[in-house]
Scaffold this active site. Structure first.
Site, PDB file in Angstrom:
ATOM      1  N   LYS A   1      47.410  49.466  42.639  1.00 35.60           N
ATOM      2  CA  LYS A   1      47.697  50.683  42.542  1.00 35.60           C
ATOM      3  C   LYS A   1      49.476  50.569  43.032  1.00 35.60           C
ATOM      4  O   LYS A   1      50.353  49.825  42.985  1.00 35.60           O
ATOM      5  CB  LYS A   1      47.485  52.161  43.597  1.00 35.60           C
ATOM      6  CG  LYS A   1      46.040  52.218  43.401  1.00 35.60           C
ATOM      7  CD  LYS A   1      45.093  53.725  44.021  1.00 35.60           C
ATOM      8  CE  LYS A   1      43.904  53.178  43.597  1.00 35.60           C
ATOM      9  NZ  LYS A   1      43.255  54.408  44.478  1.00 35.60           N
TER      10      LYS A   1
ATOM     11  N   ASN B   1      43.401  46.224  42.448  1.00 34.72           N
ATOM     12  CA  ASN B   1      43.719  47.905  41.339  1.00 34.72           C
ATOM     13  C   ASN B   1      44.251  48.111  42.770  1.00 34.72           C
ATOM     14  O   ASN B   1      44.314  48.552  43.780  1.00 34.72           O
ATOM     15  CB  ASN B   1      42.827  48.923  41.395  1.00 34.72           C
ATOM     16  CG  ASN B   1      44.111  50.840  40.796  1.00 34.72           C
ATOM     17  OD1 ASN B   1      45.487  49.747  40.935  1.00 34.72           O
ATOM     18  ND2 ASN B   1      43.654  50.863  41.067  1.00 34.72           N
TER      19      ASN B   1
ATOM     20  N   SER C   1      35.857  53.053  47.146  1.00 33.03           N
ATOM     21  CA  SER C   1      35.434  52.735  48.453  1.00 33.03           C
ATOM     22  C   SER C   1      35.210  51.946  49.277  1.00 33.03           C
ATOM     23  O   SER C   1      34.056  51.474  49.857  1.00 33.03           O
ATOM     24  CB  SER C   1      35.352  53.929  49.564  1.00 33.03           C
ATOM     25  OG  SER C   1      35.796  55.300  49.414  1.00 33.03           O
TER      26      SER C   1
ATOM     27  N   GLY D   1      39.450  56.179  47.155  1.00 35.54           N
ATOM     28  CA  GLY D   1      40.371  56.459  48.411  1.00 35.54           C
ATOM     29  C   GLY D   1      39.782  57.294  49.777  1.00 35.54           C
ATOM     30  O   GLY D   1      40.987  57.770  50.972  1.00 35.54           O
TER      31      GLY D   1
ATOM     32  N   GLU E   1      33.822  55.065  38.674  1.00 36.35           N
ATOM     33  CA  GLU E   1      34.372  55.561  39.465  1.00 36.35           C
ATOM     34  C   GLU E   1      34.353  57.270  39.960  1.00 36.35           C
ATOM     35  O   GLU E   1      35.204  57.725  39.339  1.00 36.35           O
ATOM     36  CB  GLU E   1      36.098  55.236  39.581  1.00 36.35           C
ATOM     37  CG  GLU E   1      36.133  53.889  39.430  1.00 36.35           C
ATOM     38  CD  GLU E   1      37.656  53.815  39.969  1.00 36.35           C
ATOM     39  OE1 GLU E   1      37.649  52.887  41.084  1.00 36.35           O
ATOM     40  OE2 GLU E   1      38.748  53.768  39.557  1.00 36.35           O
TER      41      GLU E   1
ATOM     42  N   HIS F   1      41.715  55.649  34.549  1.00 34.56           N
ATOM     43  CA  HIS F   1      42.300  55.886  36.372  1.00 34.56           C
ATOM     44  C   HIS F   1      42.249  57.274  36.403  1.00 34.56           C
ATOM     45  O   HIS F   1      43.035  57.876  35.709  1.00 34.56           O
ATOM     46  CB  HIS F   1      42.475  54.998  36.174  1.00 34.56           C
ATOM     47  CG  HIS F   1      42.349  54.813  38.511  1.00 34.56           C
ATOM     48  ND1 HIS F   1      42.774  55.981  39.418  1.00 34.56           N
ATOM     49  CD2 HIS F   1      41.664  53.672  38.658  1.00 34.56           C
ATOM     50  CE1 HIS F   1      41.861  55.284  40.404  1.00 34.56           C
ATOM     51  NE2 HIS F   1      41.762  54.644  40.402  1.00 34.56           N
TER      52      HIS F   1
ATOM     53  N   GLU G   1      43.154  58.552  38.431  1.00 33.94           N
ATOM     54  CA  GLU G   1      44.771  59.511  38.934  1.00 33.94           C
ATOM     55  C   GLU G   1      45.377  59.692  37.678  1.00 33.94           C
ATOM     56  O   GLU G   1      46.119  60.479  37.383  1.00 33.94           O
ATOM     57  CB  GLU G   1      45.041  58.344  39.766  1.00 33.94           C
ATOM     58  CG  GLU G   1      44.666  58.210  41.523  1.00 33.94           C
ATOM     59  CD  GLU G   1      44.200  56.736  42.136  1.00 33.94           C
ATOM     60  OE1 GLU G   1      45.172  55.702  41.769  1.00 33.94           O
ATOM     61  OE2 GLU G   1      43.598  57.029  42.979  1.00 33.94           O
TER      62      GLU G   1
HETATM   63  P1  PGA Z   1      39.247  52.733  46.624  1.00 36.35           P
HETATM   64  O1  PGA Z   1      40.194  53.030  45.311  1.00 36.35           O
HETATM   65  O2  PGA Z   1      38.774  51.390  46.355  1.00 36.35           O
HETATM   66  O3  PGA Z   1      40.313  52.429  47.598  1.00 36.35           O
HETATM   67  O4  PGA Z   1      38.243  53.813  46.581  1.00 36.35           O
HETATM   68  C1  PGA Z   1      39.307  52.379  43.968  1.00 36.35           C
HETATM   69  C2  PGA Z   1      40.051  52.626  42.532  1.00 36.35           C
HETATM   70  O5  PGA Z   1      40.771  53.507  42.850  1.00 36.35           O
HETATM   71  O6  PGA Z   1      40.311  52.480  41.637  1.00 36.35           O
END
Ligand code: PGA
Length: 248
Positions: free
Chosen positions: A10, A8, A206, A167, A161, A92, A94
């Site tokens: 983003k 992803n 992460s 993140g 998640e 997601h 976000e």
């Molecule tokens: P990350 O993001 O691996 O940077 O923690 C995962 C995600 O949001 O899909």
């Protein structure tokens, strides 16, 4: 089932990154027993599709609830399918937090995506306060069932998640992740019957080359949704490779 790793990106990336990533990816050994998917920002779908043809599968990060119409700025599932996408990330955290997407909207998007022939990757996960209050199983179960209302089980993928791990560099421990995947598996089996056993449940938050092997060693973890570590070909390949080894 083969492992599934989804990058992803983003709102990161550029044509230069696509070029660099694809050159590096071509220099790495091909992997078996794993489906590796790259979800770039929408404007780069064509470039990524061309650069990675036969190397990585293509996915999108979001889709509209509607099939078509006067929805400025939205992108229909059918358009994503036409551009060669096989997967689409839906709900997601976000999008749930920044764009106020509800479980009901996530379910509509998942149904629309499924109807267009895409594999919807439906994301669920609890916030830190909810985990600290011991509510994670109830919260994720409710979110999951709400997000899957009238969604067919064929081609469905679920991504767990935990919001506090995205993140932040703070991964759920393998036990925490595996336990939650077990809860999700049980909910899927109750909801879909035997077919619920076949739906891949992938972990995100992460994930890095250093922790991927342990996570993929867990019984209930079928792959990963990778943010930050997917922006570098070598680290995403290492994660895909760990998923492949976990299936061998
Ligand atoms: P990350 O993001 O691996 O940077 O923690 C995962 C995600 O949001 O899909």
């Amino acid at each position: 089932m083969a492992g599934l790793v989804i990058a992803n990106w983003k709102m990161h990336g550029s044509l230069a990154l696509i070029e660099e990533f694809s050159q590096q990816w071509r220099g790495l050994p091909q992997l078996s027993e794993v489906d590796a998917v790259l979800c770039p920002p929408t404007p780069y779908l064509v470039a990524v599709g061309e650069a990675f043809e036969g190397l990585l599968l293509l996915g999108a990060q979001n889709c509209a609830e509607q099939v078509e119409g006067a929805f400025t700025g939205e992108v229909a599932s059918q358009m994503l399918a036409e551009m060669g996408c096989k997967y689409v990330i839906i709900g997601h955290s976000e999008r749930r937090s920044l764009h106020r997407e509800s479980d009901a909207q996530v379910a509509i998007k998942a149904r629309t995506a499924n109807a267009a022939g895409l594999n919807p990757v439906v994301c669920v996960g609890e916030a830190l306060e909810q985990r600290e209050a011991g509510q994670q199983d109830a919260v994720v179960s409710e979110q999951l069932l709400g997000s899957l209302a009238q969604v067919p089980c064929d081609n469905l993928v679920v991504a767990y998640e935990p919001i506090w791990a995205i993140g932040t560099g703070r991964t759920a421990s393998p036990v925490q992740a595996d336990d939650m995947h077990g809860v999700i598996r049980q909910r899927l089996q109750e909801h879909f019957g035997a077919a619920g056993s076949e739906i891949p449940i992938i972990y995100g938050g992460s994930v890095k080359p250093e922790n991927a092997g342990v996570l993929f060693g867990c019984d209930n973890i079928d792959g990963a949704l990778v943010g930050g570590a997917s922006l570098e070909a070598k680290s995403f390949w290492q994660i895909a490779s760990a998923a492949s080894a976990g299936r061998a």
